[in-house]
Enzyme design. Sequence first.
Site, PDB file in Angstrom:
ATOM      1  N   GLU A 144      -9.327  -7.242   4.592  1.00  0.00           N
ATOM      2  CA  GLU A 144      -8.859  -6.134   3.736  1.00  0.00           C
ATOM      3  C   GLU A 144      -9.315  -6.363   2.290  1.00  0.00           C
ATOM      4  O   GLU A 144      -9.267  -7.497   1.799  1.00  0.00           O
ATOM      5  CB  GLU A 144      -7.314  -6.143   3.818  1.00  0.00           C
ATOM      6  CG  GLU A 144      -6.594  -5.063   3.041  1.00  0.00           C
ATOM      7  CD  GLU A 144      -5.066  -5.224   3.163  1.00  0.00           C
ATOM      8  OE1 GLU A 144      -4.580  -6.289   3.593  1.00  0.00           O
ATOM      9  OE2 GLU A 144      -4.353  -4.249   2.833  1.00  0.00           O
ATOM     10  N   LYS A 171      -5.339   3.273   5.371  1.00  0.00           N
ATOM     11  CA  LYS A 171      -4.100   2.563   5.745  1.00  0.00           C
ATOM     12  C   LYS A 171      -2.908   3.517   5.737  1.00  0.00           C
ATOM     13  O   LYS A 171      -2.611   4.162   4.720  1.00  0.00           O
ATOM     14  CB  LYS A 171      -3.877   1.426   4.743  1.00  0.00           C
ATOM     15  CG  LYS A 171      -2.727   0.485   5.067  1.00  0.00           C
ATOM     16  CD  LYS A 171      -2.782  -0.717   4.096  1.00  0.00           C
ATOM     17  CE  LYS A 171      -1.723  -1.758   4.345  1.00  0.00           C
ATOM     18  NZ  LYS A 171      -1.952  -2.960   3.509  1.00  0.00           N
ATOM     19  N   CYS A 178      -3.530  -4.495   7.849  1.00  0.00           N
ATOM     20  CA  CYS A 178      -2.422  -5.350   7.410  1.00  0.00           C
ATOM     21  C   CYS A 178      -1.024  -4.810   7.790  1.00  0.00           C
ATOM     22  O   CYS A 178      -0.658  -4.911   8.939  1.00  0.00           O
ATOM     23  CB  CYS A 178      -2.539  -5.619   5.914  1.00  0.00           C
ATOM     24  SG  CYS A 178      -1.744  -7.197   5.439  1.00  0.00           S
TER      25      CYS A 178
END
Lengths: 297, 297
Positions: free
Chosen positions: A51, A124, A161
């Site tokens: 990331e 995300k 994540c």
Amino acid sequence: MPMQKPSNRDQVTLALIQMSVSADAKANLANAIKRIGEAAAKGAQIVCLPELFRSLYFCQEEDASNFSLAEAIPGETTAALSRAARKSGVVIIAGVFEKRARGLYHNSAVVIDADGRLLGTYRKMHIPDDPHFYEKFYFAPGDLGFKAYKTRYGTIGILICWDQWYPEAARLTALRGAQILFYPTAIGSLPGEERAAKEMRAAWETIQRSHGIANGVFVAAVNRVGAEGEMDFWGSSFVSGPFGEVIAKAGPSRDEILIAKCDLGKIDSTRHDWPFLRDRRIDAYDGIASRFLDKED
Amino acid sequence: MPMQKPSNRDQVTLALIQMSVSADAKANLANAIKRIGEAAAKGAQIVCLPELFRSLYFCQEEDASNFSLAEAIPGETTAALSRAARKSGVVIIAGVFEKRARGLYHNSAVVIDADGRLLGTYRKMHIPDDPHFYEKFYFAPGDLGFKAYKTRYGTIGILICWDQWYPEAARLTALRGAQILFYPTAIGSLPGEERAAKEMRAAWETIQRSHGIANGVFVAAVNRVGAEGEMDFWGSSFVSGPFGEVIAKAGPSRDEILIAKCDLGKIDSTRHDWPFLRDRRIDAYDGIASRFLDKED
């Protein structure tokens, strides 16, 4: 007629680039590209970077000057990675701090096919906000949903994540056809958290392996390493199979190229043994789209 | 005014009755009730029996004569367990082969409060059908959905065996307010499967612990033990906490009363550290109610 080369389309070799980064965005990109070349030389076909790999994990504080780190998609990073993908003939997944419009930013990841073409962007969806992870300050939540991308070497999904804690994200991506879920990640612990960090890392691995089990897919989690300010990123990148079994695992503290050979045919055999997708009660899951089910009904 | 006893409502002691069963339904019930008494003497407040604990696991074959093993709810089993609950002052969760109407059966579990009152029935929602697990022959899929039950000692959810592979089931039960997810279970392996069985048992534990992590709740899985025909039930009952950490675990092969003390206050602290419920993207989960997302949209 020429003899057909044996089709080995179920065999795919992944490389997870577990790396530390510096404050020098150009050096981080150059380092990543160098490692992509090394991974390709080792036989990798799909290479995943962590990331936001071009910068230090700036979300440790809320500072508007960090917005200058963002860039458009396509942009400098995707152009450089497209060249690298084409040169080495590998698929590349990479985190990008995306500037979508003036004052509108996402924590994104791109997938670039082995011919250098930008196949798609994932933004995300689940944005954390905890001490030293002030992501809600920087990133608007993704609005592209959960997707799968047909690359030269397999149909893959990208989640980033904090997404890794959400079974819904993994499920929806697998239902789109993804056979490997990639999780570019930046997760670590703070001083004094050592004991909790051990439990957190165990939980972090457990929940991601569980997404592989629930959906009968491969999971590839790619973390950064190294200290940045007080934060110690814990590496431990890994690949697990559709039984949840760990196939390959990196150490907790140093730069590493983790290579994993995956037989996508195992997805069939595992789903035959455990036909979870067959028995889902899709007539009974509506409440999933509720915040909490505390009202009488 | 009399002094108030310190309220210790967050402390709850669970007992999982890991047991083998015989073909004698009366003996199985008597054995279960004896063990409930023993568990209560050890301080247990919520006691859970395995799935279908009154009989051998008859689903290893398709034989209509096995329908005679079923009974109504309330019925003989619930009456006896209600007396046991009232006598010992414990909450009881127990699997029941439910005869709902002539020719209509469910794989169910009841929850009986500590005063002996039948609080509710859960009907297994996900029904397996694999060699030696021919449950689709016997059981109609549950139609009561995923629920939570407010007992004297905490708000709990019940899910049964195959349900344990479905994150949606755990999520919906937790969203209803359940703080402990109980999984009465009958899972084992067949001869020649030893290696796979080890991986299966690991996956079985991993996915259930992951439900605890995703939802910040306790998980209690209760399996039977012993050989029945070719099937070897693998025990390994366990309780895990909201971090996914295993608190207590039974062995693989013998009758055991597994005691676990749970501090429900850990649910708050874990959810404060990891506020997953806060960040769920309930605007983006609609596809969960699809069988597969292979159509263009």
